[in-house]
Design a protein around this motif. Structure first.
Motif, PDB file in Angstrom:
ATOM      1  N   ALA A  11      25.057  42.027 -24.640  1.00 18.17           N
ATOM      2  CA  ALA A  11      24.476  43.205 -23.975  1.00 18.17           C
ATOM      3  C   ALA A  11      24.053  44.248 -25.001  1.00 18.17           C
ATOM      4  O   ALA A  11      24.793  44.553 -25.931  1.00 18.17           O
ATOM      5  CB  ALA A  11      25.507  43.810 -23.025  1.00 18.17           C
ATOM      6  N   GLY A  12      22.865  44.782 -24.826  1.00 15.28           N
ATOM      7  CA  GLY A  12      22.353  45.823 -25.725  1.00 15.28           C
ATOM      8  C   GLY A  12      21.516  45.279 -26.875  1.00 15.28           C
ATOM      9  O   GLY A  12      20.776  46.030 -27.499  1.00 15.28           O
TER      10      GLY A  12
ATOM     11  N   LYS B 184      15.586  45.575 -22.735  1.00 17.13           N
ATOM     12  CA  LYS B 184      14.894  46.229 -21.616  1.00 17.13           C
ATOM     13  C   LYS B 184      13.580  45.555 -21.251  1.00 17.13           C
ATOM     14  O   LYS B 184      13.028  45.813 -20.180  1.00 17.13           O
ATOM     15  CB  LYS B 184      14.651  47.706 -21.941  1.00 17.13           C
ATOM     16  CG  LYS B 184      15.934  48.507 -21.881  1.00 17.13           C
ATOM     17  CD  LYS B 184      15.711  49.991 -22.039  1.00 17.13           C
ATOM     18  CE  LYS B 184      17.048  50.709 -21.888  1.00 17.13           C
ATOM     19  NZ  LYS B 184      17.140  51.933 -22.625  1.00 17.13           N
ATOM     20  N   ASP B 185      13.056  44.715 -22.141  1.00 15.16           N
ATOM     21  CA  ASP B 185      11.795  44.010 -21.860  1.00 15.16           C
ATOM     22  C   ASP B 185      12.042  42.555 -21.460  1.00 15.16           C
ATOM     23  O   ASP B 185      11.088  41.812 -21.215  1.00 15.16           O
ATOM     24  CB  ASP B 185      10.896  44.044 -23.109  1.00 15.16           C
ATOM     25  CG  ASP B 185      10.531  45.463 -23.502  1.00 15.16           C
ATOM     26  OD1 ASP B 185       9.828  46.125 -22.732  1.00 15.16           O
ATOM     27  OD2 ASP B 185      10.986  45.920 -24.573  1.00 15.16           O
ATOM     28  N   CYS B 186      13.305  42.136 -21.399  1.00 17.35           N
ATOM     29  CA  CYS B 186      13.629  40.724 -21.125  1.00 17.35           C
ATOM     30  C   CYS B 186      13.467  40.384 -19.638  1.00 17.35           C
ATOM     31  O   CYS B 186      13.763  41.208 -18.767  1.00 17.35           O
ATOM     32  CB  CYS B 186      15.078  40.420 -21.503  1.00 17.35           C
ATOM     33  SG  CYS B 186      15.343  40.091 -23.240  1.00 17.35           S
ATOM     34  N   THR B 187      13.061  39.151 -19.378  1.00 19.99           N
ATOM     35  CA  THR B 187      13.106  38.628 -18.008  1.00 19.99           C
ATOM     36  C   THR B 187      14.553  38.201 -17.735  1.00 19.99           C
ATOM     37  O   THR B 187      15.370  38.093 -18.677  1.00 19.99           O
ATOM     38  CB  THR B 187      12.215  37.389 -17.875  1.00 19.99           C
ATOM     39  OG1 THR B 187      12.745  36.386 -18.750  1.00 19.99           O
ATOM     40  CG2 THR B 187      10.759  37.684 -18.243  1.00 19.99           C
ATOM     41  N   ALA B 188      14.865  37.935 -16.472  1.00 13.66           N
ATOM     42  CA  ALA B 188      16.230  37.520 -16.115  1.00 13.66           C
ATOM     43  C   ALA B 188      16.607  36.264 -16.900  1.00 13.66           C
ATOM     44  O   ALA B 188      17.764  36.113 -17.355  1.00 13.66           O
ATOM     45  CB  ALA B 188      16.311  37.267 -14.620  1.00 13.66           C
TER      46      ALA B 188
ATOM     47  N   ASN C 263      19.762  39.843 -31.663  1.00  9.11           N
ATOM     48  CA  ASN C 263      19.201  40.338 -32.922  1.00  9.11           C
ATOM     49  C   ASN C 263      20.199  41.283 -33.592  1.00  9.11           C
ATOM     50  O   ASN C 263      20.550  42.318 -33.038  1.00  9.11           O
ATOM     51  CB  ASN C 263      17.891  41.088 -32.607  1.00  9.11           C
ATOM     52  CG  ASN C 263      17.292  41.738 -33.831  1.00  9.11           C
ATOM     53  OD1 ASN C 263      17.500  41.265 -34.944  1.00  9.11           O
ATOM     54  ND2 ASN C 263      16.527  42.796 -33.619  1.00  9.11           N
ATOM     55  N   ALA C 264      20.652  40.895 -34.791  1.00  8.07           N
ATOM     56  CA  ALA C 264      21.556  41.788 -35.530  1.00  8.07           C
ATOM     57  C   ALA C 264      20.762  42.842 -36.297  1.00  8.07           C
ATOM     58  O   ALA C 264      21.331  43.729 -36.925  1.00  8.07           O
ATOM     59  CB  ALA C 264      22.443  40.991 -36.471  1.00  8.07           C
ATOM     60  N   ALA C 265      19.437  42.728 -36.252  1.00  4.27           N
ATOM     61  CA  ALA C 265      18.511  43.798 -36.673  1.00  4.27           C
ATOM     62  C   ALA C 265      18.545  44.146 -38.158  1.00  4.27           C
ATOM     63  O   ALA C 265      18.202  45.262 -38.526  1.00  4.27           O
ATOM     64  CB  ALA C 265      18.727  45.044 -35.818  1.00  4.27           C
TER      65      ALA C 265
ATOM     66  N   TRP D 200      27.734  43.679 -34.880  1.00  5.10           N
ATOM     67  CA  TRP D 200      27.415  44.406 -33.665  1.00  5.10           C
ATOM     68  C   TRP D 200      27.339  45.868 -34.039  1.00  5.10           C
ATOM     69  O   TRP D 200      28.218  46.417 -34.670  1.00  5.10           O
ATOM     70  CB  TRP D 200      28.416  44.169 -32.536  1.00  5.10           C
ATOM     71  CG  TRP D 200      29.765  43.717 -32.970  1.00  5.10           C
ATOM     72  CD1 TRP D 200      30.098  42.462 -33.350  1.00  5.10           C
ATOM     73  CD2 TRP D 200      30.949  44.527 -33.117  1.00  5.10           C
ATOM     74  NE1 TRP D 200      31.421  42.432 -33.715  1.00  5.10           N
ATOM     75  CE2 TRP D 200      31.963  43.690 -33.563  1.00  5.10           C
ATOM     76  CE3 TRP D 200      31.229  45.865 -32.875  1.00  5.10           C
ATOM     77  CZ2 TRP D 200      33.239  44.133 -33.818  1.00  5.10           C
ATOM     78  CZ3 TRP D 200      32.517  46.312 -33.125  1.00  5.10           C
ATOM     79  CH2 TRP D 200      33.492  45.449 -33.593  1.00  5.10           C
ATOM     80  N   GLY D 201      26.289  46.485 -33.651  1.00  3.41           N
ATOM     81  CA  GLY D 201      26.073  47.867 -34.050  1.00  3.41           C
ATOM     82  C   GLY D 201      26.905  48.826 -33.224  1.00  3.41           C
ATOM     83  O   GLY D 201      27.627  48.432 -32.305  1.00  3.41           O
ATOM     84  N   ILE D 202      26.811  50.086 -33.587  1.00  4.83           N
ATOM     85  CA  ILE D 202      27.546  51.118 -32.861  1.00  4.83           C
ATOM     86  C   ILE D 202      26.538  51.992 -32.122  1.00  4.83           C
ATOM     87  O   ILE D 202      25.794  52.747 -32.740  1.00  4.83           O
ATOM     88  CB  ILE D 202      28.379  51.972 -33.834  1.00  4.83           C
ATOM     89  CG1 ILE D 202      29.375  51.071 -34.562  1.00  4.83           C
ATOM     90  CG2 ILE D 202      29.077  53.106 -33.083  1.00  4.83           C
ATOM     91  CD1 ILE D 202      30.181  51.771 -35.619  1.00  4.83           C
ATOM     92  N   ASN D 203      26.507  51.854 -30.821  1.00  7.79           N
ATOM     93  CA  ASN D 203      25.627  52.696 -30.016  1.00  7.79           C
ATOM     94  C   ASN D 203      26.413  53.672 -29.147  1.00  7.79           C
ATOM     95  O   ASN D 203      25.857  54.641 -28.652  1.00  7.79           O
ATOM     96  CB  ASN D 203      24.727  51.842 -29.119  1.00  7.79           C
ATOM     97  CG  ASN D 203      23.729  51.041 -29.957  1.00  7.79           C
ATOM     98  OD1 ASN D 203      23.232  51.524 -30.963  1.00  7.79           O
ATOM     99  ND2 ASN D 203      23.457  49.814 -29.544  1.00  7.79           N
TER     100      ASN D 203
END
Ligand code: UD1
Ligand code: MG
Length: 446
Positions: free
Chosen positions: A134-135, A154-158, A167-169, A221-224
């Motif tokens: 998630a995220g 937010k742009d993903c389909t189900a 993505n670890a970005a 995993w990032g910190i949001n």
């Protein structure tokens, strides 16, 4: 260590961090007493890049200070990660090597994987597979396992949301192509932001493939938000405790001991449950820290004993074999070898000489409401219980202070100071007093 002339690093740290719900820039939130950005900078420094640029936003002065002496550039508006790299690019115009782009909110990035990514020729992208990603943006791979595109959550389909590889970005990209690709990023997406994650798709048009480098969960995993911050804190604490125990520290209940990123330990140290060690603390050999003690910014020298329930504040030194017992607060003070303060005291802005004994309830009154003052107590001094020492005062070697004294004058060597009002005893007065009072009470009750 020689500089890696083939490597430039950009850290993105301009984001508002709105999910943290904080006035502090996200990357300045601390893990084990150190801003998350500090952890990442240390890792980057170990790679010795020839260029090291941190992108932040105007007004984030704390970030500028934390990054010093490295180069800071500013992203004027936070329009997304794709936009954030732009102010860094003008500093890389003549640079021909590889550019490592890291997210400032991923402090525990995996160094070994980064080193592999740097060695790779094309585009390298870091990925992590999680039960619940998630995220994170989701990875779309081609038949050969290369990265076709990254779709933001937010742009993903189900269907795309079911993908577990996130993505670890963190990316490593050839410098000569980077500017051109970044210019092609648009904000045509759910958040109207410029996504750096569009790069693999853009590069593919030039025939350049993106290779995926997988990392384990720990570094990726990032910190949001605050929960993720707490999860990183937990991880950092586990590692710090493990290192301390490997170095010769006994912890009776490791989970209840909080350490800082820079806590230094000698050997044969015992730490009882519920102890907090804040930044800039050094604990030397054979020290015992009893339960519920709080120490920060202090040096605890060999064989000293602390607590239970002691508080040692910054700029304090507890000397060899010295002892600080329960409900003692030591602040900017130096207790020299063998000095003892065992019960309920405040010792501020003081030096306390070798083998001096501070009696129960002693208060050093170091603050007059406007200024702090110092007190110097020599060696082998005996301070009787419940004394108030009103600073500034010099108390020379071997002096004795009678219990219950108020001391505001210097005391010479081996002198005895008695600074209390004289006691008077009046035989029979207690009986008279009781009689008067009980008659008075009786009259009022009638
Ligand atoms: C980003 C990735 C996502 C990935 C995740 C992993 C994008 C679009 N998404 O999402 O695919 O799974 O990281 O942690 O890249 N920043 C700026 N300027 C901005 C926006 C962000 O400097 O305008 C910085 C932030 O300070 C932060 C980093 O970039 O350090 C990442 O930004 P963040 O908003 O946390 O992105 P995520 O939503 O986590
Ligand atoms: Mg993030």
């Amino acid at each position: 260590m020689t500089e890696n002339s083939n490597l430039a690093i950009i850290i993105l740290a301009a984001g508002k961090g709105s999910r943290m719900k904080s006035g502090l820039p996200k990357v300045m939130h601390k893990i084990a007493g150190r801003p998350m950005l500090g952890w990442l900078i240390e890792t980057c420094e170990s790679l010795n890049p020839t260029k090291f640029i941190v992108v932040t936003a105007p007004g984030m002065d704390e970030v500028v200070d934390a990054v010093s002496p490295h180069l800071v550039v500013f992203q004027k508006e936070q329009n997304g990660t794709g936009d954030a790299v732009k102010p860094a690019l003008e500093h890389l115009k003549d640079f021909k090597g590889r550019v490592l782009i890291l997210m400032g909110d991923e402090p525990f990035v995996n160094l070994t994987v980064i080193q592999d990514m740097i060695k790779y020729d094309g585009i390298a992208a870091m990925a992590v597979t999680l039960d619940d990603p998630a995220g994170l943006g989701r990875l779309m791979l081609d038949g050969d396992g290369y990265l076709k595109s990254i779709i933001e959550e937010k742009d993903c389909t189900a269907e795309q949301l079911k993908i577990k590889q996130g993505n670890a970005a963190n990316y490593c990209i050839p410098a000569d192509k980077l500017s051109n690709w970044v210019e092609q990023i648009t904000n045509d997406n759910a958040q109207n932001e410029y996504y750096l994650t569009d790069l693999p798709q853009i590069a593919a048009k030039d025939g350049i493939k993106t290779k995926v480098f997988n990392v384990d969960i720990e570094g990726s995993w990032g910190i949001n938000n605050r929960e993720q911050l707490a999860a990183h804190e937990k991880l950092a604490q586990q590692k710090l405790r493990q290192k301390a125990m490997q170095q010769g520290v006994t912890m009776m209940d490791p989970e209840s001991v909080t350490l800082s990123w820079d806590t230094e330990f000698g050997q044969d140290i015992i730490i009882e449950p519920n102890v907090y060690l804040g930044p800039w603390t050094s604990i030397e050999d054979n020290v015992v820290i009893h339960a519920f003690s709080y120490i920060e910014g202090a040096i605890i020298e060999e064989g000293a004993e602390i607590g239970p329930y002691a508080r040692i504040r910054p700029k304090s030194v507890i000397g060899q074999g010295a002892s600080v017992g329960n409900f003692i607060e030591v602040n900017r003070s130096h207790l020299k070898a063998g000095a003892k303060a065992k019960h309920v005291s405040y010792l501020g802005d003081a030096t306390i000489g070798e083998k001096t004994n501070i009696g129960a309830g002693t208060i050093i009154a170091n603050y007059d409401g406007f200024f702090k003052h110092e007190t110097h107590i020599g060696k082998n001094v005996f301070v009787g219980s419940n004394s108030t020492i009103i600073s500034p005062v010099d108390i020379d070697d071997g002096a004795i202070i009678a219990a219950g004294s108020n001391i505001n004058k210097n005391i010479t060597e081996n002198a005895m100071a008695i600074g209390r009002s004289k006691q008077e005893n009046h035989p029979g007065w207690a009986t008279q007093y009781r009689n008067i009072k009980s008659e008075q009470k009786k009259r009022e009750e009638d």
